[in-house]
Design a protein around this motif. Structure first.
Motif, mmCIF file in Angstrom:
data_model
loop_
_atom_site.group_PDB
_atom_site.id
_atom_site.type_symbol
_atom_site.label_atom_id
_atom_site.label_comp_id
_atom_site.label_asym_id
_atom_site.label_seq_id
_atom_site.Cartn_x
_atom_site.Cartn_y
_atom_site.Cartn_z
ATOM 1 N N ALA A 29 3.273 12.201 -9.569
ATOM 2 C CA ALA A 29 2.722 12.846 -11.511
ATOM 3 C C ALA A 29 3.567 13.742 -11.290
ATOM 4 O O ALA A 29 3.619 14.915 -12.678
ATOM 5 C CB ALA A 29 1.871 11.808 -11.922
ATOM 6 N N VAL A 30 1.937 14.990 -10.368
ATOM 7 C CA VAL A 30 2.106 16.792 -10.757
ATOM 8 C C VAL A 30 3.421 17.461 -10.769
ATOM 9 O O VAL A 30 3.882 17.910 -11.015
ATOM 10 C CB VAL A 30 0.724 16.645 -10.042
ATOM 11 N N GLU A 31 4.231 16.615 -9.609
ATOM 12 C CA GLU A 31 5.197 16.398 -8.783
ATOM 13 C C GLU A 31 6.459 16.723 -10.097
ATOM 14 O O GLU A 31 6.972 17.604 -10.253
ATOM 15 C CB GLU A 31 5.693 15.820 -7.944
ATOM 16 N N LEU A 32 6.597 15.768 -10.471
ATOM 17 C CA LEU A 32 7.386 15.332 -12.021
ATOM 18 C C LEU A 32 7.390 15.941 -12.995
ATOM 19 O O LEU A 32 8.050 16.379 -13.880
ATOM 20 C CB LEU A 32 7.581 13.774 -12.188
ATOM 21 N N LEU A 33 6.260 16.721 -13.189
ATOM 22 C CA LEU A 33 5.288 17.017 -14.606
ATOM 23 C C LEU A 33 5.883 18.542 -14.146
ATOM 24 O O LEU A 33 6.682 19.404 -15.285
ATOM 25 C CB LEU A 33 4.529 16.506 -14.903
ATOM 26 N N ARG B 169 -11.014 0.118 0.323
ATOM 27 C CA ARG B 169 -11.111 1.834 -0.650
ATOM 28 C C ARG B 169 -10.439 2.995 -0.101
ATOM 29 O O ARG B 169 -10.034 3.222 -1.037
ATOM 30 C CB ARG B 169 -12.374 1.886 -0.613
ATOM 31 N N ALA B 170 -10.566 2.937 1.235
ATOM 32 C CA ALA B 170 -9.636 4.327 1.523
ATOM 33 C C ALA B 170 -7.914 3.769 0.925
ATOM 34 O O ALA B 170 -7.154 4.291 0.421
ATOM 35 C CB ALA B 170 -9.627 4.210 2.638
ATOM 36 N N ILE B 171 -7.403 3.045 0.822
ATOM 37 C CA ILE B 171 -6.034 2.165 1.034
ATOM 38 C C ILE B 171 -6.232 2.819 -0.589
ATOM 39 O O ILE B 171 -5.363 3.383 -0.908
ATOM 40 C CB ILE B 171 -5.608 1.000 1.680
ATOM 41 N N SER B 172 -7.045 2.218 -1.318
ATOM 42 C CA SER B 172 -7.011 2.465 -2.906
ATOM 43 C C SER B 172 -7.347 4.324 -3.313
ATOM 44 O O SER B 172 -6.417 4.324 -3.762
ATOM 45 C CB SER B 172 -7.841 1.604 -3.268
ATOM 46 N N ALA C 31 -3.539 5.683 -4.951
ATOM 47 C CA ALA C 31 -4.299 6.774 -6.333
ATOM 48 C C ALA C 31 -3.790 7.786 -6.218
ATOM 49 O O ALA C 31 -2.834 9.370 -6.950
ATOM 50 C CB ALA C 31 -5.330 6.393 -6.830
ATOM 51 N N ALA C 32 -3.739 9.167 -5.040
ATOM 52 C CA ALA C 32 -4.221 10.147 -4.753
ATOM 53 C C ALA C 32 -1.788 10.137 -4.424
ATOM 54 O O ALA C 32 -1.709 11.267 -4.967
ATOM 55 C CB ALA C 32 -4.371 10.165 -2.910
ATOM 56 N N VAL C 33 -1.260 9.494 -4.026
ATOM 57 C CA VAL C 33 -0.083 8.976 -3.581
ATOM 58 C C VAL C 33 0.379 9.795 -4.964
ATOM 59 O O VAL C 33 1.466 10.417 -5.341
ATOM 60 C CB VAL C 33 0.537 8.381 -3.083
ATOM 61 N N GLY D 219 8.207 -0.915 -6.576
ATOM 62 C CA GLY D 219 6.931 -1.996 -6.095
ATOM 63 C C GLY D 219 5.561 -1.421 -6.357
ATOM 64 O O GLY D 219 5.020 -1.954 -6.934
ATOM 65 N N GLY D 220 5.625 -0.132 -5.401
ATOM 66 C CA GLY D 220 3.920 0.209 -5.161
ATOM 67 C C GLY D 220 4.071 0.439 -6.886
ATOM 68 O O GLY D 220 2.633 0.751 -6.307
ATOM 69 N N THR D 221 4.548 1.483 -7.111
ATOM 70 C CA THR D 221 3.938 1.726 -7.842
ATOM 71 C C THR D 221 4.313 1.179 -9.546
ATOM 72 O O THR D 221 3.137 1.538 -10.444
ATOM 73 C CB THR D 221 5.111 3.023 -8.899
ATOM 74 N N VAL D 222 4.731 -0.429 -8.928
ATOM 75 C CA VAL D 222 4.215 -1.236 -10.534
ATOM 76 C C VAL D 222 3.479 -2.094 -10.203
ATOM 77 O O VAL D 222 2.580 -2.826 -10.718
ATOM 78 C CB VAL D 222 5.457 -1.302 -11.271
#
Length: 128
Positions: A122-126, A108-111, A115-117, A35-38
């Motif tokens: 991504a950083v954690e997975l890498l 804008r804050a929501i976006s 994006a930060a999440v 949902g949120g990621t795709v």
């Protein structure tokens, strides 16, 4: 809402929605996300939904995606029902808090938060 989706050709719009749904289903079955990621980013980028509208639409679609994915994973013996309940019940409170907060934040804050999440994930997975 940033653009008028009704002006998009109907067949193109339907194809994009079907593609988004398929990708969300694949990601849900493969990774437990969808949902949120795709759905949300693709609704925003491909169909011009606003962040709030994309979130609400994604959540409605997730009802079907999650139910079928959970049943399929359950058939493989991968579901711990009690753990799911212990997470799911408090999550309802989190949904109420998150939705109320989302309605008070600028889009804008929501976006930017979203994006930060995604970047942090991504950083954690890498790093693993």
């Amino acid at each position: 809402m940033s653009t008028d989706r009704s002006q998009a050709p109907r067949s193109s719009r339907s194809l994009k929605l079907a593609t988004i749904g398929t990708l969300a289903g694949v990601f849900s079955g493969l990774f437990g996300v969808g949902g949120g990621t795709v759905i949300v980013p693709l609704l925003v980028l491909w169909l011009g939904y606003g962040p709030r509208e994309a979130t609400g639409t994604s959540l409605a679609a997730i009802v079907f995606i999650a139910a079928f994915a959970a049943a399929t994973q359950g058939a493989y013996g991968n579901v711990h029902v009690l753990d799911a309940i212990l997470m799911g019940v408090p999550a309802v409170g989190g949904v109420l808090i998150g939705t109320r907060l989302q309605q008070r934040l600028p889009t804008r804050a929501i976006s930017l938060l979203f994006a930060a999440v995604l970047v942090a994930s991504a950083v954690e997975l890498l790093a693993q």
